[in-house]
Design an enzyme around this catalytic site. Sequence first.
Site, PDB file in Angstrom:
ATOM      1  N   THR A 125       0.349  -1.324  -0.386  1.00  0.00           N
ATOM      2  CA  THR A 125       0.148  -0.141   0.146  1.00  0.00           C
ATOM      3  C   THR A 125       1.167   1.140  -0.080  1.00  0.00           C
ATOM      4  OG1 THR A 125      -2.003   1.359   1.267  1.00  0.00           O
ATOM      5  CG2 THR A 125      -0.232  -0.146   2.519  1.00  0.00           C
ATOM      6  N   ASP A 126       0.223   2.565  -0.846  1.00  0.00           N
ATOM      7  CA  ASP A 126       0.884   3.729  -0.563  1.00  0.00           C
ATOM      8  C   ASP A 126       1.035   4.238   1.059  1.00  0.00           C
ATOM      9  OD1 ASP A 126      -1.723   4.414  -0.287  1.00  0.00           O
ATOM     10  OD2 ASP A 126      -1.603   5.873  -1.901  1.00  0.00           O
ATOM     11  N   GLU A 127       0.125   3.613   1.675  1.00  0.00           N
ATOM     12  CA  GLU A 127       0.731   4.184   2.947  1.00  0.00           C
ATOM     13  C   GLU A 127       1.662   4.377   3.780  1.00  0.00           C
ATOM     14  OE1 GLU A 127      -3.278   3.549   5.597  1.00  0.00           O
ATOM     15  OE2 GLU A 127      -4.282   3.475   3.761  1.00  0.00           O
ATOM     16  N   TYR A 153      -1.581  -0.231  11.497  1.00  0.00           N
ATOM     17  CA  TYR A 153      -2.121  -0.962  10.037  1.00  0.00           C
ATOM     18  C   TYR A 153      -0.656  -0.998   8.882  1.00  0.00           C
ATOM     19  CZ  TYR A 153      -2.992  -1.564   4.772  1.00  0.00           C
ATOM     20  OH  TYR A 153      -3.409  -1.442   3.498  1.00  0.00           O
ATOM     21  N   LYS A 157       2.052  -3.152   7.300  1.00  0.00           N
ATOM     22  CA  LYS A 157       2.119  -3.575   5.806  1.00  0.00           C
ATOM     23  C   LYS A 157       3.820  -2.975   5.347  1.00  0.00           C
ATOM     24  CE  LYS A 157       0.035  -4.209   3.333  1.00  0.00           C
ATOM     25  NZ  LYS A 157      -0.267  -6.117   2.722  1.00  0.00           N
TER      26      LYS A 157
HETATM   27  P1  NAD Z   1     -10.136  -7.010   2.395  1.00  0.00           P
HETATM   28  O1  NAD Z   1     -10.433  -6.785   3.990  1.00  0.00           O
HETATM   29  O2  NAD Z   1     -11.335  -6.642   2.157  1.00  0.00           O
HETATM   30  O3  NAD Z   1      -9.562  -9.198   2.557  1.00  0.00           O
HETATM   31  C1  NAD Z   1      -8.526  -9.624   2.595  1.00  0.00           C
HETATM   32  C2  NAD Z   1      -9.140 -10.854   2.790  1.00  0.00           C
HETATM   33  O4  NAD Z   1      -8.222 -11.805   3.160  1.00  0.00           O
HETATM   34  C3  NAD Z   1     -10.522 -11.702   3.303  1.00  0.00           C
HETATM   35  O5  NAD Z   1     -11.361 -12.318   2.421  1.00  0.00           O
HETATM   36  C4  NAD Z   1      -9.575 -11.969   4.471  1.00  0.00           C
HETATM   37  O6  NAD Z   1     -10.132 -12.846   5.073  1.00  0.00           O
HETATM   38  C5  NAD Z   1      -8.665 -12.690   4.003  1.00  0.00           C
HETATM   39  N1  NAD Z   1      -7.586 -13.057   5.671  1.00  0.00           N
HETATM   40  C6  NAD Z   1      -7.427 -11.813   6.337  1.00  0.00           C
HETATM   41  N2  NAD Z   1      -6.410 -12.605   7.038  1.00  0.00           N
HETATM   42  C7  NAD Z   1      -5.781 -14.215   6.713  1.00  0.00           C
HETATM   43  C8  NAD Z   1      -5.489 -14.589   6.536  1.00  0.00           C
HETATM   44  N3  NAD Z   1      -4.049 -14.687   8.414  1.00  0.00           N
HETATM   45  N4  NAD Z   1      -4.613 -15.964   6.226  1.00  0.00           N
HETATM   46  C9  NAD Z   1      -5.398 -16.147   5.271  1.00  0.00           C
HETATM   47  N5  NAD Z   1      -6.724 -14.651   4.482  1.00  0.00           N
HETATM   48  C10 NAD Z   1      -6.481 -14.086   5.996  1.00  0.00           C
HETATM   49  O7  NAD Z   1      -8.493  -6.141   2.044  1.00  0.00           O
HETATM   50  P2  NAD Z   1      -8.475  -5.515   0.667  1.00  0.00           P
HETATM   51  O8  NAD Z   1      -8.715  -3.802   1.007  1.00  0.00           O
HETATM   52  O9  NAD Z   1      -8.928  -6.680  -0.581  1.00  0.00           O
HETATM   53  O10 NAD Z   1      -6.812  -5.486   0.327  1.00  0.00           O
HETATM   54  C11 NAD Z   1      -5.973  -6.602  -0.082  1.00  0.00           C
HETATM   55  C12 NAD Z   1      -4.851  -6.243   0.481  1.00  0.00           C
HETATM   56  O11 NAD Z   1      -4.360  -5.034  -0.936  1.00  0.00           O
HETATM   57  C13 NAD Z   1      -4.411  -6.052   1.568  1.00  0.00           C
HETATM   58  O12 NAD Z   1      -2.927  -6.515   1.140  1.00  0.00           O
HETATM   59  C14 NAD Z   1      -3.861  -4.460   1.558  1.00  0.00           C
HETATM   60  O13 NAD Z   1      -3.200  -4.091   2.641  1.00  0.00           O
HETATM   61  C15 NAD Z   1      -4.602  -4.387   0.076  1.00  0.00           C
HETATM   62  N6  NAD Z   1      -4.149  -2.503  -0.740  1.00  0.00           N
HETATM   63  C16 NAD Z   1      -5.686  -1.859   0.153  1.00  0.00           C
HETATM   64  C17 NAD Z   1      -6.322  -0.930  -0.428  1.00  0.00           C
HETATM   65  C18 NAD Z   1      -7.399  -0.913  -0.517  1.00  0.00           C
HETATM   66  O14 NAD Z   1      -7.267   0.350  -0.857  1.00  0.00           O
HETATM   67  N7  NAD Z   1      -8.136  -1.741  -0.107  1.00  0.00           N
HETATM   68  C19 NAD Z   1      -4.923  -0.765  -1.291  1.00  0.00           C
HETATM   69  C20 NAD Z   1      -3.385  -0.273  -1.407  1.00  0.00           C
HETATM   70  C21 NAD Z   1      -3.161  -1.971  -0.946  1.00  0.00           C
HETATM   71  P1  TYD Z   2     -11.115   4.740   4.274  1.00  0.00           P
HETATM   72  O1  TYD Z   2     -11.159   3.818   3.739  1.00  0.00           O
HETATM   73  O2  TYD Z   2     -10.916   3.856   6.029  1.00  0.00           O
HETATM   74  O3  TYD Z   2      -8.955   4.178   3.713  1.00  0.00           O
HETATM   75  P2  TYD Z   2      -7.371   4.762   4.706  1.00  0.00           P
HETATM   76  O4  TYD Z   2      -7.611   5.127   5.719  1.00  0.00           O
HETATM   77  O5  TYD Z   2      -6.850   3.316   4.406  1.00  0.00           O
HETATM   78  O6  TYD Z   2      -7.465   5.681   3.329  1.00  0.00           O
HETATM   79  O7  TYD Z   2     -10.598   6.089   4.774  1.00  0.00           O
HETATM   80  C1  TYD Z   2     -10.937   6.947   3.660  1.00  0.00           C
HETATM   81  C2  TYD Z   2     -10.223   8.548   4.888  1.00  0.00           C
HETATM   82  O8  TYD Z   2     -11.474   8.369   4.981  1.00  0.00           O
HETATM   83  C3  TYD Z   2      -9.597   8.482   5.397  1.00  0.00           C
HETATM   84  O9  TYD Z   2      -9.079   9.941   5.321  1.00  0.00           O
HETATM   85  C4  TYD Z   2     -10.737   8.408   6.930  1.00  0.00           C
HETATM   86  C5  TYD Z   2     -11.966   8.823   6.231  1.00  0.00           C
HETATM   87  N1  TYD Z   2     -12.880   7.722   6.631  1.00  0.00           N
HETATM   88  C6  TYD Z   2     -14.132   8.675   7.384  1.00  0.00           C
HETATM   89  O10 TYD Z   2     -13.883   9.912   7.319  1.00  0.00           O
HETATM   90  N2  TYD Z   2     -14.647   8.389   7.782  1.00  0.00           N
HETATM   91  C7  TYD Z   2     -15.028   7.216   7.749  1.00  0.00           C
HETATM   92  O11 TYD Z   2     -16.117   6.712   8.614  1.00  0.00           O
HETATM   93  C8  TYD Z   2     -14.037   6.266   7.518  1.00  0.00           C
HETATM   94  C9  TYD Z   2     -14.412   4.910   7.522  1.00  0.00           C
HETATM   95  C10 TYD Z   2     -13.936   6.872   6.477  1.00  0.00           C
END
Ligand code: NAD
Ligand code: TYD
Length: 342
Positions: A125-127, A153, A157
């Site tokens: 992630t970019d975080e 988090y 990562k």
């Molecule tokens: P999500 O929370 O929707 O899904 C995570 C999945 O992983 C779930 O199906 C969960 O059951 C599974 N999981 C959790 N712990 C596990 C374990 N110990 N063993 C096996 N499975 C397990 O997450 P997402 O948003 O789909 O993110 C997927 C990946 O992408 C993550 O690694 C996250 O850090 C990365 N990512 C997400 C975003 C975003 O905006 N959502 C952006 C950049 C990177």
């Molecule tokens: P989120 O979707 O949790 O992603 P991330 O924190 O990984 O970027 O949140 C996106 C942005 O929205 C973040 O600045 C926090 C804000 N946010 C709210 O303002 N209200 C909410 O209820 C949630 C879940 C997030």
Amino acid sequence: MTIFVTGGAGFIGSNFIFYMLKKYQSYKIVCIDKLTYAGNLSTLEPVMNYSNFRFVKLDICDRKGVYELFEEEQPDIVVNFAAESHVDRSIKNPEIFLQTNIIGTAILMDACRKYGNIRYHQVSTDEVYGDLPLDRTDLFFTENTPIHTSSPYSSSKASADLLVLAYYKTYGLPVTISRCSNNYGPYHFPEKLIPLMIVNALNNKLLPVYGEGINVRDWLYVEDHCKAIDLIIHSGIIGEVYNIGGHNEMKNIDIVKIICKELGKPESLITFVEDRRGHDMRYAIDPTKIYTELGWLPETTFAEGIRKTIQWYLDNQEWWEDIISGEYQNYYKKMYGNLEEV
Ligand code: NAD
Ligand code: TYD
């Protein structure tokens, strides 16, 4: 070709599985997922009966189970999406983030080493770069930006990323890492900003915006992320990190207003609540490397992507109603208190 996709019952992993099964009909995809609160087997229903798809309920921290599956399936590539992914939950309870995101990553890579130096891709992630100031719109994260995390988090990562690069340097494991900005699209769990606001607005509930709503995120439609990972696992250079983002920076409050407008809901539903601790101000990716080296560009504009996403939530009410009627209610109450009574 057999590809292991971990975390495939979650948001991005499931979108990736659908994308890959459609594009590469000769590949076998094995999904490994623990089915935590964020994993949903019903999401994978449409592909469950495909002969080239297999679902295995397994924790990536279960070393024995992971080794057995590698032995049995002999994968060619592992793409690790499995993670605890929600910043707010990591603030309340960091430990599971360290377990899954760091130890789980190490176990998957140990299995890759043990069963033939298998190609490993880490979805990051970019975080991991921390945040940028709001008043310096000239600054972007590049792959050389120092790691500088804010939340448990992002720290977990970042730790995993360092471990992945260590396995490359120390053991010669063929790894790649992608660091993507915030995704949105179908199957997004309604604890995250965009799906939470859509679901709440549809239910005429208040829309809780943290602080002043001025934090900026760089939004990418999930399918564009999947396409980038597909390119990296086939053509990316081993040992390299690739940033993924579409130069689509928006303030949270503007996103929420767009959702209200698209759904015909009043902005009076918006309510400003206590800010997140350590809240990162701005994320912004410079995607020059993946564009110049692999030719990747995002294809979906935000205007198009948000409409498709909202339509998906309208068409798939059952999917999210199942989620919000369960354990989610306890989470919501803990997180937002008695919001509706304010
Ligand atoms: P999500 O929370 O929707 O899904 C995570 C999945 O992983 C779930 O199906 C969960 O059951 C599974 N999981 C959790 N712990 C596990 C374990 N110990 N063993 C096996 N499975 C397990 O997450 P997402 O948003 O789909 O993110 C997927 C990946 O992408 C993550 O690694 C996250 O850090 C990365 N990512 C997400 C975003 C975003 O905006 N959502 C952006 C950049 C990177
Ligand atoms: P989120 O979707 O949790 O992603 P991330 O924190 O990984 O970027 O949140 C996106 C942005 O929205 C973040 O600045 C926090 C804000 N946010 C709210 O303002 N209200 C909410 O209820 C949630 C879940 C997030």
